[in-house]
Design a protein around this motif. Structure first.
Motif, PDB file in Angstrom:
ATOM      1  N   ASN A 280      61.134  77.352   4.302  1.00  0.00           N
ATOM      2  CA  ASN A 280      59.974  77.323   5.194  1.00  0.00           C
ATOM      3  C   ASN A 280      58.677  77.610   4.450  1.00  0.00           C
ATOM      4  N   ARG A 281      58.702  78.646   3.607  1.00  0.00           N
ATOM      5  CA  ARG A 281      57.483  78.978   2.868  1.00  0.00           C
ATOM      6  C   ARG A 281      57.144  77.884   1.862  1.00  0.00           C
ATOM      7  N   GLY A 282      58.167  77.347   1.182  1.00  0.00           N
ATOM      8  CA  GLY A 282      57.914  76.254   0.242  1.00  0.00           C
ATOM      9  C   GLY A 282      57.281  75.059   0.930  1.00  0.00           C
ATOM     10  N   GLY A 283      57.777  74.728   2.114  1.00  0.00           N
ATOM     11  CA  GLY A 283      57.180  73.638   2.885  1.00  0.00           C
ATOM     12  C   GLY A 283      55.749  73.948   3.286  1.00  0.00           C
ATOM     13  N   ALA A 284      55.494  75.223   3.644  1.00  0.00           N
ATOM     14  CA  ALA A 284      54.137  75.630   4.031  1.00  0.00           C
ATOM     15  C   ALA A 284      53.181  75.509   2.846  1.00  0.00           C
ATOM     16  N   TYR A 285      53.631  75.948   1.667  1.00  0.00           N
ATOM     17  CA  TYR A 285      52.763  75.880   0.491  1.00  0.00           C
ATOM     18  C   TYR A 285      52.474  74.431   0.088  1.00  0.00           C
ATOM     19  N   LEU A 286      53.499  73.581   0.130  1.00  0.00           N
ATOM     20  CA  LEU A 286      53.299  72.178  -0.207  1.00  0.00           C
ATOM     21  C   LEU A 286      52.355  71.515   0.791  1.00  0.00           C
ATOM     22  N   SER A 287      52.530  71.853   2.049  1.00  0.00           N
ATOM     23  CA  SER A 287      51.625  71.337   3.076  1.00  0.00           C
ATOM     24  C   SER A 287      50.204  71.833   2.840  1.00  0.00           C
ATOM     25  N   GLY A 288      50.069  73.098   2.402  1.00  0.00           N
ATOM     26  CA  GLY A 288      48.752  73.649   2.113  1.00  0.00           C
ATOM     27  C   GLY A 288      48.050  72.903   0.994  1.00  0.00           C
ATOM     28  N   ILE A 289      48.806  72.533  -0.047  1.00  0.00           N
ATOM     29  CA  ILE A 289      48.235  71.762  -1.163  1.00  0.00           C
ATOM     30  C   ILE A 289      47.739  70.405  -0.664  1.00  0.00           C
ATOM     31  N   LEU A 290      48.573  69.718   0.104  1.00  0.00           N
ATOM     32  CA  LEU A 290      48.222  68.377   0.584  1.00  0.00           C
ATOM     33  C   LEU A 290      47.055  68.417   1.569  1.00  0.00           C
ATOM     34  N   THR A 291      47.046  69.435   2.430  1.00  0.00           N
ATOM     35  CA  THR A 291      45.957  69.561   3.406  1.00  0.00           C
ATOM     36  C   THR A 291      44.651  69.896   2.706  1.00  0.00           C
ATOM     37  N   GLY A 292      44.711  70.801   1.716  1.00  0.00           N
ATOM     38  CA  GLY A 292      43.507  71.133   0.955  1.00  0.00           C
ATOM     39  C   GLY A 292      42.940  69.918   0.253  1.00  0.00           C
ATOM     40  N   ALA A 293      43.820  69.068  -0.270  1.00  0.00           N
ATOM     41  CA  ALA A 293      43.377  67.849  -0.954  1.00  0.00           C
ATOM     42  C   ALA A 293      42.667  66.910   0.018  1.00  0.00           C
ATOM     43  N   GLY A 294      43.223  66.732   1.198  1.00  0.00           N
ATOM     44  CA  GLY A 294      42.608  65.850   2.190  1.00  0.00           C
ATOM     45  C   GLY A 294      41.255  66.358   2.656  1.00  0.00           C
ATOM     46  N   LEU A 295      41.159  67.676   2.886  1.00  0.00           N
ATOM     47  CA  LEU A 295      39.904  68.260   3.365  1.00  0.00           C
ATOM     48  C   LEU A 295      38.803  68.120   2.327  1.00  0.00           C
ATOM     49  N   MET A 296      39.120  68.445   1.065  1.00  0.00           N
ATOM     50  CA  MET A 296      38.123  68.343  -0.002  1.00  0.00           C
ATOM     51  C   MET A 296      37.619  66.910  -0.139  1.00  0.00           C
ATOM     52  N   GLY A 297      38.547  65.943  -0.044  1.00  0.00           N
ATOM     53  CA  GLY A 297      38.152  64.541  -0.150  1.00  0.00           C
ATOM     54  C   GLY A 297      37.177  64.143   0.942  1.00  0.00           C
ATOM     55  N   ALA A 298      37.420  64.625   2.154  1.00  0.00           N
ATOM     56  CA  ALA A 298      36.548  64.271   3.276  1.00  0.00           C
ATOM     57  C   ALA A 298      35.138  64.812   3.064  1.00  0.00           C
ATOM     58  N   PHE A 299      35.023  66.107   2.779  1.00  0.00           N
ATOM     59  CA  PHE A 299      33.708  66.708   2.583  1.00  0.00           C
ATOM     60  C   PHE A 299      32.972  66.066   1.404  1.00  0.00           C
ATOM     61  N   PHE A 300      33.689  65.858   0.314  1.00  0.00           N
ATOM     62  CA  PHE A 300      33.079  65.365  -0.919  1.00  0.00           C
ATOM     63  C   PHE A 300      32.468  63.980  -0.733  1.00  0.00           C
ATOM     64  N   PHE A 301      33.240  63.052  -0.184  1.00  0.00           N
ATOM     65  CA  PHE A 301      32.753  61.677  -0.095  1.00  0.00           C
ATOM     66  C   PHE A 301      31.812  61.468   1.084  1.00  0.00           C
ATOM     67  N   LEU A 302      31.972  62.229   2.157  1.00  0.00           N
ATOM     68  CA  LEU A 302      31.022  62.113   3.261  1.00  0.00           C
ATOM     69  C   LEU A 302      29.624  62.546   2.827  1.00  0.00           C
ATOM     70  N   THR A 303      29.549  63.565   1.956  1.00  0.00           N
ATOM     71  CA  THR A 303      28.248  64.020   1.453  1.00  0.00           C
ATOM     72  C   THR A 303      27.494  62.885   0.777  1.00  0.00           C
ATOM     73  N   PHE A 304      28.180  62.139  -0.094  1.00  0.00           N
ATOM     74  CA  PHE A 304      27.516  61.047  -0.809  1.00  0.00           C
ATOM     75  C   PHE A 304      27.252  59.858   0.115  1.00  0.00           C
ATOM     76  N   TYR A 305      28.113  59.648   1.090  1.00  0.00           N
ATOM     77  CA  TYR A 305      27.878  58.570   2.056  1.00  0.00           C
ATOM     78  C   TYR A 305      26.633  58.873   2.895  1.00  0.00           C
ATOM     79  N   PHE A 306      26.513  60.119   3.360  1.00  0.00           N
ATOM     80  CA  PHE A 306      25.359  60.476   4.195  1.00  0.00           C
ATOM     81  C   PHE A 306      24.042  60.341   3.428  1.00  0.00           C
ATOM     82  N   GLN A 307      23.990  60.885   2.209  1.00  0.00           N
ATOM     83  CA  GLN A 307      22.730  60.941   1.483  1.00  0.00           C
ATOM     84  C   GLN A 307      22.470  59.691   0.629  1.00  0.00           C
ATOM     85  N   GLY A 308      23.530  59.080   0.125  1.00  0.00           N
ATOM     86  CA  GLY A 308      23.341  57.923  -0.751  1.00  0.00           C
ATOM     87  C   GLY A 308      23.290  56.598  -0.017  1.00  0.00           C
ATOM     88  N   ILE A 309      24.021  56.498   1.103  1.00  0.00           N
ATOM     89  CA  ILE A 309      24.105  55.220   1.831  1.00  0.00           C
ATOM     90  C   ILE A 309      23.280  55.259   3.117  1.00  0.00           C
TER      91      ILE A 309
END
Length: 499
Positions: A280-309
Motif C-alpha cells: 500500500n505504501r509503495g503504491g502511494a509513493y509511486l502515485s505521489g511521484i506520478l502525480t507530482g510530475a503531472g502537477l509540475m508539468g501543468a503549472f510550468f507550461f501554462l505559465t509560458f502559454y499565458f505570458q508567451g502566447i
C-alpha cells in the motif's frame, strides 16, 4: 508546487510540561514554512522574465524549478534526522538563515548558473527547515486536541502557500522586478529567526545519532544526473542518442541503484526499505511521484502559454493559474469528509482519472482559443482531481507504520512528490521542446516565422500535457492494482496536508 507534509508521532507522555508560548511558536514556525512552500510556486510566474533577463535557454529553464525541488526532496529525510539529533531549534534557525542567504544570492544572480545554484541551496536549507518545524510542533503540543488544532492551523497556512505564491509572484514581477520573488524571503526569514530565538525551545531526540551521508549523497546526485541527462536530450546539439545525454541518464540510474544497495546494508538507513516495500505504501509513493510530475508539468507550461502566447501580464497569469489551487482546496475538504465512508482507494482513483482527463482536455489549447472555454475548465478539474488524490495519500503513507518509522514514512511521501515534480518537469520539457523543434522543421514554409514559432511552442505544450495525462493515467492504474487498504485500516487521525 503541491506538497504533503505529515507527522504521526503519538502524544507525548501526560507528564510532559506544556510550553507557555506554544501558540506564538506555532505562528513563527508556520511563517517559516510558508516561505518554503511559497518558493515552489512564486518563481513560476516570474520564469519568462527570468529567462529573458538571464539569457537562459528553453532546455535549461526548468532548472529554476527542479534545482529547488530536487535538493529539497533528495535531502528531506536527512534533514529530518539532523533536526532530531543536532537540535530542532538549532536546525530550524540554521535552515532559515541559509534559506535567506540563498535567496539573496538568487536575487542578485547575473546568469542562469548562479540562479540555479541559489535555487539548489534554497532546497538544501529548506530540507533542514521544514522537518525541523514539524518536529518542533510535535514537541510543543503534547495534548492530543491541542496538537490537532495546531497541525490544522499549520496545514491551512502552509496549504495556502501555493496560491499566495502565484499571486505574489505576479505582483512582484509586474510592479517591482522578478528578483523580488526571491528577495522577499529575506524579511520573512529575519522575522522568523528573531522571533524564534527567544520563544521556541530547544529539543533533541535520544538514541542513534548516526547519519546516512552516503545514502543522501547518492540519491541526490542520482536524481540530478537523471534530470541533467533529460535536459541535454532536449538540446538540439545533443538529443536522446547523444553519449552525454545517455551517460548522465544511465549514470543517474546507477547511482539510484547504489542508493538502494546502501539502504540494504546500512545499520542506520536514510530510507528503511521496509517502508517502501509495503504494497500500500509503495503504491502511494509511486502515485505521489506520478502525480507530482503531472502537477509540475501543468503549472510550468501554462505559465509560458499565458505570458508567451496569450500575452497575459504576470498578475493576469497568476490569477489565471488560481483555479488549480481553488480546485485542490474544494476537493481536499470534500475528500476529508468522504474518506471515512468510502476509503482512500476510490477517491484516489477518481482523483487520478479527473486529473488525467483535465490534462488531456488542455491539449486542445491553441493560438486563438479562449481562456474561459479551453483553460479554465481543465485547470479547475485538474485541481479537483489533485485534491482527491493528495488527501488519501497522506493517510496511506502511515498505514501499518510502526511509531519509530512514522517520521520517515511521512517525509518519504513528501520527498516522492518533490522528486516526481523535478523529474516530470525535466521529462515533459524534453518532450515539449523536441516536439516544437520537429513542428518547426515540418512547417517552416507555412507562414510568417513568428506565427510558425508560436504554433510550434503551443504544439510543444500540448504534447507535454498529453504526456502529463499519460503519467496521471498510469497513477490511476497503480492505485487500482497495488493499493488494497480498506477504510478500516486508515489512521484515525488525519495527517497534515499541505496542498
Amino acid at each position: 508546487m503541491t506538497a504533503t507534509l505529515t507527522r504521526a508521532d503519538g502524544p507525548a507522555p501526560a507528564a510532559a510540561p506544556v510550553h507557555p508560548r506554544r501558540w506564538l511558536a506555532l505562528a513563527i514556525i508556520a511563517l517559516a514554512q510558508l516561505m518554503v512552500v511559497l518558493d515552489a510556486t512564486i518563481v513560476n510566474i516570474a520564469l519568462p522574465k527570468m529567462q529573458v533577463d538571464l539569457e537562459i535557454s528553453d532546455a535549461q529553464r526548468q532548472w529554476v524549478l527542479t534545482a529547488y525541488t530536487l535538493t529539497f526532496g533528495g535531502l528531506l529525510l536527512l534533514g529530518g534526522r539532523i533536526a532530531d539529533y543536532w537540535g530542532r531549534k538549532r536546525t530550524f534557525v540554521v535552515g532559515a538563515i541559509g534559506f535567506a542567504l540563498a535567496s539573496a544570492l538568487g536575487g542578485a544572480a547575473q546568469d542562469g548558473l548562479t540562479l540555479f545554484a541559489a535555487r539548489g541551496l534554497q532546497g538544501v536549507f529548506g530540507a533542514l527547515l521544514a522537518p525541523a518545524g514539524l518536529a518542533l510542533l510535535t514537541v510543543l503540543f503534547t495534548e492530543a486536541k491541542e496538537r490537532a488544532k495546531a497541525f490544522a492551523v499549520y496545514g491551512a497556512i502552509a496549504g495556502g502557500g501555493a496560491a499566495i505564491g502565484l499571486l505574489l509572484g505576479g505582483v512582484l514581477t509586474e510592479y517591482a522586478n522578478w528578483r523580488w520573488c526571491l528577495l522577499v524571503n529575506i524579511p520573512i526569514a529575519v522575522i522568523a529567526i528573531a522571533a524564534a530565538l527567544p520563544v521556541v525551545p530547544e529539543s533533541r531526540a535520544q538514541g542513534n545519532t548516526r547519519y546516512d551521508i552516503p545514502g543522501a549523497v547518492t540519491v541526490t546526485l542520482g536524481l540530478i544526473g537523471l534530470v541533467y541527462g533529460l535536459t541535454k536530450a532536449a538540446e538540439p546539439a545533443y538529443g536522446w542518442e547523444s553519449p552525454v545525454s545517455l551517460g548522465f541518464i544511465i549514470g543517474g540510474a546507477l547511482l539510484l541503484a547504489l542508493f538502494v544497495a546502501i539502504q540494504l546494508k546500512s545499520s542506520h538507513p536514510l530510507l528503511p526499505l521496509r517502508i517502501v516495500l509495503d504494497r500500500n505504501r509503495g503504491g502511494a509513493y509511486l502515485s505521489g511521484i506520478l502525480t507530482g510530475a503531472g502537477l509540475m508539468g501543468a503549472f510550468f507550461f501554462l505559465t509560458f502559454y499565458f505570458q508567451g502566447i496569450l500575452l497575459y501580464t504576470p498578475i493576469q497569469a497568476g490569477l489565471a493559474s488560481l483555479p488549480i489551487s481553488a480546485g485542490v482546496f474544494i476537493s481536499a475538504g470534500a475528500a476529508s469528509q468522504l474518506m471515512p465512508r468510502l476509503g482512500a482507494k476510490p477517491l484516489m482513483v477518481a482523483g487520478a482519472v479527473l486529473a488525467a482527463g483535465a490534462m488531456f482536455f488542455l491539449t486542445q489549447i491553441g493560438l486563438g482559443t479562449a481562456y474561459a472555454t479551453h483553460v479554465l475548465p481543465g485547470a479547475l478539474v485538474l485541481g479537483l482531481g489533485l485534491g482527491f488524490t493528495f488527501v488519501p495519500l497522506s493517510s496511506l503513507a502511515l498505514v501499518g507504520v510502526p511509531e519509530h518509522d512514522a517520521g520517515a514514512a511521512s517525509a518519504t511521501l513528501n520527498a516522492t512528490q518533490q522528486v516526481g515534480g523535478s523529474l516530470g518537469a525535466a521529462l515533459l520539457s524534453t518532450f515539449a521542446l523536441n516536439a516544437s523543434a520537429a513542428y518547426m522543421t515540418e512547417h517552416l514554409a507555412d507562414g510568417p516565422l513568428p506565427l510558425v514559432q508560436a504554433n510550434a511552442a503551443v504544439h510543444g505544450y500540448t504534447v507535454a500535457f498529453a504526456w502529463g495525462g499519460g503519467l496521471l493515467t498510469f497513477s490511476a492504474l497503480v492505485i487500482l492494482l497495488l493499493i488494497k487498504v480498506s477504510r478500516k485500516d486508515l489512521p484515525a487521525e488525519a495527517a497534515i496536508h499541505v496542498g
